[in-house]
Scaffold this active site. Structure first.
Site, PDB file in Angstrom:
ATOM      1  N   GLU A 262       0.848  -1.196   0.000  1.00 40.31           N
ATOM      2  CA  GLU A 262       0.000   0.000   0.000  1.00 40.31           C
ATOM      3  C   GLU A 262       0.882   1.244   0.000  1.00 40.31           C
ATOM      4  O   GLU A 262       1.807   1.307   0.816  1.00 40.31           O
ATOM      5  CB  GLU A 262      -0.908   0.017   1.239  1.00 40.31           C
ATOM      6  CG  GLU A 262      -1.856  -1.168   1.285  1.00 40.31           C
ATOM      7  CD  GLU A 262      -2.779  -1.185   2.506  1.00 40.31           C
ATOM      8  OE1 GLU A 262      -2.742  -0.217   3.298  1.00 40.31           O
ATOM      9  OE2 GLU A 262      -3.529  -2.149   2.667  1.00 40.31           O
ATOM     10  N   HIS A 283      -7.729   1.486   1.629  1.00 41.06           N
ATOM     11  CA  HIS A 283      -7.660   1.235   3.080  1.00 41.06           C
ATOM     12  C   HIS A 283      -8.489   2.280   3.847  1.00 41.06           C
ATOM     13  O   HIS A 283      -7.987   2.956   4.762  1.00 41.06           O
ATOM     14  CB  HIS A 283      -6.198   1.260   3.552  1.00 41.06           C
ATOM     15  CG  HIS A 283      -5.994   0.500   4.832  1.00 41.06           C
ATOM     16  ND1 HIS A 283      -4.909  -0.288   5.091  1.00 41.06           N
ATOM     17  CD2 HIS A 283      -6.764   0.411   5.937  1.00 41.06           C
ATOM     18  CE1 HIS A 283      -5.005  -0.818   6.300  1.00 41.06           C
ATOM     19  NE2 HIS A 283      -6.148  -0.403   6.836  1.00 41.06           N
TER      20      HIS A 283
HETATM   21  O1  LIG Z   1      -6.420  -1.462  11.756  1.00 40.36           O
HETATM   22  C1  LIG Z   1      -7.359  -0.729  11.494  1.00 40.36           C
HETATM   23  O2  LIG Z   1      -8.206  -0.393  12.332  1.00 40.36           O
HETATM   24  C2  LIG Z   1      -7.463  -0.248  10.097  1.00 40.36           C
HETATM   25  O3  LIG Z   1      -6.221  -0.341   9.500  1.00 40.36           O
HETATM   26  C3  LIG Z   1      -7.960   1.167  10.021  1.00 40.36           C
HETATM   27  O4  LIG Z   1      -7.217   1.948  10.839  1.00 40.36           O
HETATM   28  P1  LIG Z   1      -6.117   2.920  10.205  1.00 40.36           P
HETATM   29  O5  LIG Z   1      -6.811   3.804   9.251  1.00 40.36           O
HETATM   30  O6  LIG Z   1      -5.596   3.641  11.399  1.00 40.36           O
HETATM   31  O7  LIG Z   1      -5.118   2.017   9.649  1.00 40.36           O
END
Ligand SMILES: O=C(O)[C@H](O)COP(=O)(O)O
Length: 312
Positions: A262, A283
């Protein structure tokens, strides 16, 4: 003296709360500038991250004063937990704070993938009227299968049940006697679940046990015409094998929010290019206006409490 470094985006109100008590350095682009981050973190007592900051190796080595890592989310695969434990650094995830956002994303994706009518705008503007091609499927009475049946999966399940879906899950870490299995088809094996699910949704963390779990063999064990949704972590799914299953028409569609790399590297972008009925998002399943506020407030509270406790 610097107290807290925040290296990825966070809600302003939660940041302001922290700024009223601590010296905070907030720069949501820092995750992409690891050397600068190392320099800043070397003076800080706390670090607040999302999923892009690699809290391991050189960053931890530089973080000599670090006492707490606040995680604006639940996945901890970007953090070297063993090294943190060995150093006495607390790692505090925002458990549960983004589950509703993920659940709504999964339900939306399931409906869009099964129904298949929402990409007709271009054809219609060209003068087509493609009704027969767009006769899709209903979610009601189909089976939603969960790989991993923790709290996020259960938020999805209650919404899927409200749509009249049957709920099935495989989670070897949940004892058969746990009350969460009430009303849920419990599968002893992954293969059993794969063969049963019309919609398969992945809800496991990325660990040595789950890396590559949904590989070519697992995909070929899925029901013909099933759809797959991945909001957990990219490393769990073999992306090339998924594309092959979509192109061969064995699976009817997929929605991917997480990827092995990513942002996508060139090879992955080429691999996914023109794969049929494939929805890609960056994501973002766990991030809504509301969940960002909840996740940020919870993380700020976690970090504040830990720093105060440690100072006392
Ligand atoms: O692990 C998570 O909760 C997800 O990756 C989303 O959270 P983030 O946007 O902080 O990664």
């Amino acid at each position: 003296m610097l107290d807290i470094v925040v290296s990825e985006f966070m809600d302003e109100a939660a940041l302001d709360g922290l700024r009223s008590e601590f010296e905070v350095h907030y720069d949501p682009t820092l995750a992409d500038r690891p050397r600068e981050l190392e320099l800043l973190v070397s003076a800080a007592r706390a670090l607040i991250v999302r999923n892009r900051t690699r809290v391991q190796g050189p960053l931890l080595a530089a973080a000599r004063r670090l006492e707490v890592v606040g995680r604006l989310g639940v996945g901890l695969d970007n953090i070297d937990l063993d090294a943190c434990r060995a150093r006495g650094i607390e790692v505090l995830p925002a458990t549960g704070a983004n589950a509703v956002a993920v659940a709504e994303y999964v339900i939306a994706a399931a409906l869009v993938l099964l129904r298949g009518v929402f990409a007709a705008t271009d054809a219609m503007l060209e003068g087509q009227w493609p009704r027969e091609r767009l006769v899709g499927r209903e979610a009601a009475r189909r089976r939603m299968g969960f790989v991993g049946f923790g709290s996020t999966a259960r938020q999805v399940a209650s919404r899927a049940a409200a749509l009249g879906m049957r709920i099935a899950a495989y989670d070897p870490h949940l004892p058969a006697t746990d009350p969460v299995w009430q009303g849920v088809e419990r599968h002893e094996t992954l293969e059993g679940l794969l063969a049963a699910a019309d919609v398969l949704s992945l809800h496991v963390p990325l660990t040595a046990e789950t890396r590559g779990l949904i590989d070519a063999t697992a995909l070929s064990a899925m029901r013909p015409g099933a759809v797959l949704i991945n909001t957990s972590r990219g490393g769990i799914l073999d992306e090339a094998a998924l594309v092959e299953a979509l192109r061969a028409g064995r699976l009817a569609g997929a929605a991917l929010d997480v990827f092995a790399t990513e942002p996508l590297d060139r090879d992955t972008a080429l691999l996914f290019d023109a794969a049929p009925n494939l929805i890609l998002t960056p994501h973002i399943a766990g991030v809504t206006v509301e969940s960002n506020e909840r996740v940020s407030a919870m993380t700020a509270a976690n970090v504040r409490k830990a720093l105060k406790r440690k100072r006392a």
